[in-house]
Design a protein around this motif. Structure first.
Motif, PDB file in Angstrom:
ATOM      1  N   SER A  75       2.477  -9.689  -8.971  1.00  0.00           N
ATOM      2  CA  SER A  75       2.016  -9.235  -7.655  1.00  0.00           C
ATOM      3  C   SER A  75       0.657  -9.827  -7.325  1.00  0.00           C
ATOM      4  N   MET A  76      -0.223  -9.873  -8.303  1.00  0.00           N
ATOM      5  CA  MET A  76      -1.557 -10.424  -8.078  1.00  0.00           C
ATOM      6  C   MET A  76      -1.489 -11.918  -7.728  1.00  0.00           C
ATOM      7  N   ILE A  77      -0.530 -12.618  -8.312  1.00  0.00           N
ATOM      8  CA  ILE A  77      -0.340 -14.037  -7.963  1.00  0.00           C
ATOM      9  C   ILE A  77       0.135 -14.141  -6.514  1.00  0.00           C
ATOM     10  N   LYS A  78       1.113 -13.332  -6.137  1.00  0.00           N
ATOM     11  CA  LYS A  78       1.607 -13.342  -4.759  1.00  0.00           C
ATOM     12  C   LYS A  78       0.513 -12.982  -3.762  1.00  0.00           C
ATOM     13  N   GLU A  79      -0.351 -12.060  -4.157  1.00  0.00           N
ATOM     14  CA  GLU A  79      -1.451 -11.622  -3.285  1.00  0.00           C
ATOM     15  C   GLU A  79      -2.649 -12.573  -3.330  1.00  0.00           C
ATOM     16  N   LYS A  80      -2.536 -13.620  -4.162  1.00  0.00           N
ATOM     17  CA  LYS A  80      -3.601 -14.622  -4.339  1.00  0.00           C
ATOM     18  C   LYS A  80      -4.866 -14.045  -4.990  1.00  0.00           C
ATOM     19  N   LYS A  81      -4.722 -12.944  -5.705  1.00  0.00           N
ATOM     20  CA  LYS A  81      -5.825 -12.430  -6.527  1.00  0.00           C
ATOM     21  C   LYS A  81      -5.973 -13.290  -7.776  1.00  0.00           C
ATOM     22  N   ILE A  82      -4.863 -13.880  -8.194  1.00  0.00           N
ATOM     23  CA  ILE A  82      -4.866 -14.864  -9.275  1.00  0.00           C
ATOM     24  C   ILE A  82      -4.461 -16.182  -8.643  1.00  0.00           C
TER      25      ILE A  82
END
Length: 176
Positions: free
Chosen positions: A131-138
């Motif tokens: 989810s963090m990758i999709k949200e561009k947090k990662i």
């Protein structure tokens, strides 16, 4: 848990240096906090370049973590402060509750890496990372280390097993 994961932090740091990924971010599930705090204290104590992010798998209490850290500082004489990073937005339905997003994360890891994650801790942590990758947090291309802390027997508890069996039944081929 804290002392064991302090040792783990030293080993992890050495392996990361050997693989030349010693500026990576380590992601770990946070439940009772011993794993996270042990890694945190261990990495800080050796002044590692690795960053640590915890992903809460159940309701999280920062004050409880701070109290645990204060106790550890007093017991072991740490001379660093706590600047914790815990992601709390990926808890979902609650502790050990079957969830489609977690099962999808488990399927993804199993299909791509042949690694089985459990539905309570590591599967939920990996679902949070996805989810963090999709949200561009990662950001794509960022070096990450996912800490697999075990728990595989959770795959076989009735509530989880029945969901897996239902979703995967059409994909199972028995060869005679």
């Amino acid at each position: 848990g804290l002392l064991g994961y302090m040792d783990c932090a030293r080993e992890l740091d050495a392996q990361a240096k050997e693989k030349q990924i010693d500026s990576a971010t380590v992601y770990v599930a946070v439940g009772s906090m011993g794993t996270y705090l042990g890694l945190y204290c261990g990495l800080k104590a050796i002044q590692s370049n690795l960053k640590l992010v915890g992903i809460a798998v159940m309701p999280f209490d920062m004050e409880k973590l701070k109290a645990y850290f204060k106790q550890a500082k007093e017991e072991y004489g740490f001379d660093f402060d706590g600047d914790f990073h815990i992601e709390t937005g990926y808890i979902g339905k609650g502790y050990n509750e079957p969830e489609p997003r977690v099962r999808e994360a488990i399927y993804t890891m199993a299909r791509h890496e042949g690694i089985l994650l459990d539905p309570c801790y590591t599967g939920k942590m990996f679902a949070g990372v996805l989810s963090m990758i999709k949200e561009k947090k990662i950001k794509l291309g960022r070096q990450v280390i996912l800490m697999h802390t075990g728990g595989m027997p959770g795959l076989y508890t009735k509530a989880h097993r029945l969901k897996f069996e239902h979703e995967l039944k059409d994909q199972i081929i028995v060869v005679k």
